[in-house]
Design a protein around this motif. Structure first.
Motif, mmCIF file in Angstrom:
data_model
loop_
_atom_site.group_PDB
_atom_site.id
_atom_site.type_symbol
_atom_site.label_atom_id
_atom_site.label_comp_id
_atom_site.label_asym_id
_atom_site.label_seq_id
_atom_site.Cartn_x
_atom_site.Cartn_y
_atom_site.Cartn_z
ATOM 1 N N ASP A 116 40.918 -11.057 -15.778
ATOM 2 C CA ASP A 116 40.569 -11.307 -14.545
ATOM 3 C C ASP A 116 41.747 -10.575 -13.854
ATOM 4 O O ASP A 116 42.896 -11.040 -13.704
ATOM 5 C CB ASP A 116 40.358 -12.763 -14.063
ATOM 6 C CG ASP A 116 40.192 -12.902 -12.530
ATOM 7 O OD1 ASP A 116 40.906 -12.318 -11.617
ATOM 8 O OD2 ASP A 116 38.968 -13.253 -12.410
ATOM 9 N N ASP A 172 42.547 -10.390 -10.520
ATOM 10 C CA ASP A 172 43.292 -11.196 -9.502
ATOM 11 C C ASP A 172 43.844 -12.210 -10.039
ATOM 12 O O ASP A 172 45.146 -12.561 -9.483
ATOM 13 C CB ASP A 172 42.147 -11.766 -8.761
ATOM 14 C CG ASP A 172 41.285 -10.555 -8.026
ATOM 15 O OD1 ASP A 172 41.773 -9.714 -7.416
ATOM 16 O OD2 ASP A 172 39.898 -10.928 -7.753
ATOM 17 N N THR A 173 43.591 -12.814 -11.066
ATOM 18 C CA THR A 173 44.582 -14.325 -11.391
ATOM 19 C C THR A 173 45.108 -13.940 -12.702
ATOM 20 O O THR A 173 46.224 -14.864 -13.077
ATOM 21 C CB THR A 173 43.352 -15.283 -11.869
ATOM 22 O OG1 THR A 173 42.671 -14.871 -12.965
ATOM 23 C CG2 THR A 173 42.475 -15.643 -10.657
ATOM 24 N N LYS A 196 49.955 -7.415 -14.539
ATOM 25 C CA LYS A 196 49.579 -8.519 -15.291
ATOM 26 C C LYS A 196 49.987 -8.378 -16.828
ATOM 27 O O LYS A 196 50.338 -9.580 -17.558
ATOM 28 C CB LYS A 196 48.196 -8.765 -15.255
ATOM 29 C CG LYS A 196 47.619 -8.572 -13.675
ATOM 30 C CD LYS A 196 47.729 -10.107 -13.061
ATOM 31 C CE LYS A 196 47.414 -10.141 -11.653
ATOM 32 N NZ LYS A 196 47.872 -11.619 -10.967
#
Length: 239
Positions: free
Chosen positions: A104, A106-107, A209
């Protein structure tokens, strides 16, 4: 417009004064004053419209409708504030022979499943840690590196439990296989035909990330870089 602003200021002052004098319930009084103010502003808008000042009448109607609750002002403002922001729900998908991993964007949450082998069809989340560690002896190098990346996030101390499993965590630095444009789009979370700006933006978001300096996976970061290079090379060929 000056009369409109002056009227709103007078309304606020009047509301505060009445609240102090009468000791009314603040929430009830606020709601009532909003209704009165909304009607007053709408009437003012009609007045402006009769004078042909439609460019001032339109904001008055909008303000009045907001005070009356006809137009959700807060949601409108939040929508404007988010204009041009990244669409929520974007994900990056990386596949190897045995494992499919989804990140993901975003997270930063990572999930996955086995797509081949004795564990095919099972999600990584539902498989106990000892069985995942045992699976290292059944999969290829790229799949092992994907599994390592997942385990590093699920349980950073998993390698301590893997001692004695000769295949565990021994995926090595196998060279990344050739990448198709379809796979590159999936890795970057993009639709086919995405432009150079979208490619570079998605690459930067993923590297935040996955970059090893941020505790990410070296192999996954290399795949993200490869996806960016694959799609940018396509743009260079077509330009």
């Amino acid at each position: 417009m000056t009369y409109f602003i002056a009227g709103l200021i007078a309304l606020i002052v009047f509301s505060g004064t009445l609240n102090r004098v009468l000791g009314a319930n603040p929430k009830w009084l606020s709601n009532q004053m909003k209704k009165v103010g909304g009607v007053a502003v709408m009437v003012f808008g009609v007045f402006l419209l009769t004078r042909g000042q439609w460019e001032l009448a339109l904001p008055a109607f909008l303000a009045g409708a907001t005070l009356l609750g006809i137009v959700p002002g807060q949601s409108m403002l939040s929508g404007w504030g988010q204009a041009g922001s990244k669409t929520p729900g974007q994900s990056s998908t990386v596949r190897s022979r045995f494992v499919e991993m989804v990140l993901d964007i975003d997270t930063g949450a990572m999930s996955g499943r086995f797509i081949a082998g004795s564990l095919a069809g099972q999600t990584l989340e539902q498989i106990p840690l000892p069985r995942l560690i045992q699976a290292f002896g059944e999969i290829d190098g790229e799949s092992a590196q994907l599994l390592e990346a997942y385990l590093d996030r699920r349980d950073p101390a998993w390698r301590e439990h893997a001692q004695g499993n000769t295949g565990a965590g021994q995926g090595g630095a196998a060279a990344s296989s050739a990448m198709t444009e379809e796979e590159a789009h999936q890795i970057l979370g993009l639709q086919p035909g995405a432009g150079e700006d979208a490619i570079r933006t998605a690459h930067r978001a993923l590297m935040k990330k996955l970059h090893p300096d941020q505790g990410g996976s070296t192999w996954l970061a290399s795949r993200v870089n490869q996806a960016k290079d694959t799609l940018l090379e396509r743009h260079r060929r077509n330009s």
